[in-house]
Write a protein that holds these residues in place. Sequence first.
Motif, short mmCIF file in Angstrom:
data_model
loop_
_atom_site.label_atom_id
_atom_site.label_comp_id
_atom_site.label_asym_id
_atom_site.label_seq_id
_atom_site.Cartn_x
_atom_site.Cartn_y
_atom_site.Cartn_z
N SER A 197 -5.83 7.55 -3.35
CA SER A 197 -6.54 6.68 -2.41
C SER A 197 -7.11 5.46 -3.12
CB SER A 197 -7.66 7.47 -1.74
OG SER A 197 -8.47 6.62 -0.93
N ASN A 198 -7.74 5.67 -4.27
CA ASN A 198 -8.33 4.55 -5.01
C ASN A 198 -7.25 3.62 -5.57
OD1 ASN A 198 -10.94 5.48 -4.55
ND2 ASN A 198 -10.99 6.70 -6.42
N THR A 201 -4.33 3.04 -4.19
CA THR A 201 -3.82 2.26 -3.06
C THR A 201 -4.77 1.13 -2.70
OG1 THR A 201 -2.75 4.26 -2.21
CG2 THR A 201 -3.00 2.42 -0.69
N THR A 202 -6.07 1.45 -2.67
CA THR A 202 -7.06 0.41 -2.38
C THR A 202 -7.05 -0.68 -3.45
OG1 THR A 202 -8.48 2.05 -1.29
CG2 THR A 202 -9.50 -0.03 -1.97
N SER A 216 0.83 -1.20 0.00
CA SER A 216 0.00 0.00 0.00
C SER A 216 0.86 1.25 0.00
CB SER A 216 -0.92 -0.01 1.22
OG SER A 216 -0.16 -0.08 2.42
N ALA A 272 0.90 4.27 -2.80
CA ALA A 272 0.61 5.64 -2.38
C ALA A 272 1.78 6.57 -2.68
CB ALA A 272 0.30 5.66 -0.88
N PRO A 282 -5.77 13.53 -4.89
CA PRO A 282 -5.71 12.67 -3.70
C PRO A 282 -6.70 11.51 -3.74
CG PRO A 282 -5.65 14.99 -3.07
CD PRO A 282 -5.94 14.95 -4.55
N GLU A 283 -7.87 11.76 -4.30
CA GLU A 283 -8.86 10.68 -4.41
C GLU A 283 -8.34 9.56 -5.32
OE1 GLU A 283 -13.54 9.92 -5.67
OE2 GLU A 283 -12.60 11.88 -5.99
#
Length: 267
Positions: free
Chosen positions: A241-242, A244-245, A119, A123, A237-238
Amino acid sequence: MNTSSPSPSPLAALGIRTLSIVGEMGAMFIFLINGFLHIFSSPKQLRKIVNQMYFIGSKSLLVISLIGIFTGMVLGLQGYYTLVKFGSEGLLGAAVALSLIRELGPVLTAIMITGRAGSSMAAEIGVMRISDQIDALEVMDINPISYLVSPRIAASIICFPLLTALFDVIGIIGGYLTGVVMLGINSGIYFYRIESSVDISDINEGFTKALLFGIIVATVSCFQGYYTHLRKDGVGPEGVSNSTTSAVVMSCVLILITDYVITSFLL
């Protein structure tokens, strides 16, 4: 007059989704080959690889040790109360060792490193992408794949088997604590069953899985971060985040699928 395009049928939507997945898998494979070839591009890569080995390997020692000891203890406890029903509690050592070496060791190690290091890879590279740092590397005539991806792939190839071996050993000790110290199985029988039951082929299978899992986690995590800017489900940033998920979820799914395929071939 309604000019909106009709929505595709369920079968067409499934085909589109399947082609998208196949295309992404192909892109990741090419990404892996490119990253692997650049491992040997410069002697300076060694320092970067060592730094990544510290991040992926050394910083994961504590969590791998904790998960290993408690996994072994649970296996010892569950295995004992299963085997005692058949009067075979003396086989506990073999059951714990084979379960860890062939399956649980490589899989749990890979999943834990995915959550901790994978992760972070996604990121970190994703933030570098959205902040134009990767573009800056290209402007300075520095290959981003060689600089960011190759050291992480090389470090994962080295660290995953080593951490898996550590997990296996600590897990066997955990089984010993439960089976011998707590439940009273003879210590000599416990280790004799391990020695007589575990073959070099079992160890090779575990290390083969660990090696492939390391390649998968590093490739998926770096790929998702590197192409964060192309995501359709978020930007900035979104998007990080996506990415990384997606990296964590996809890595875990591919780990389990690969585990099944390898086990099917090697059994």
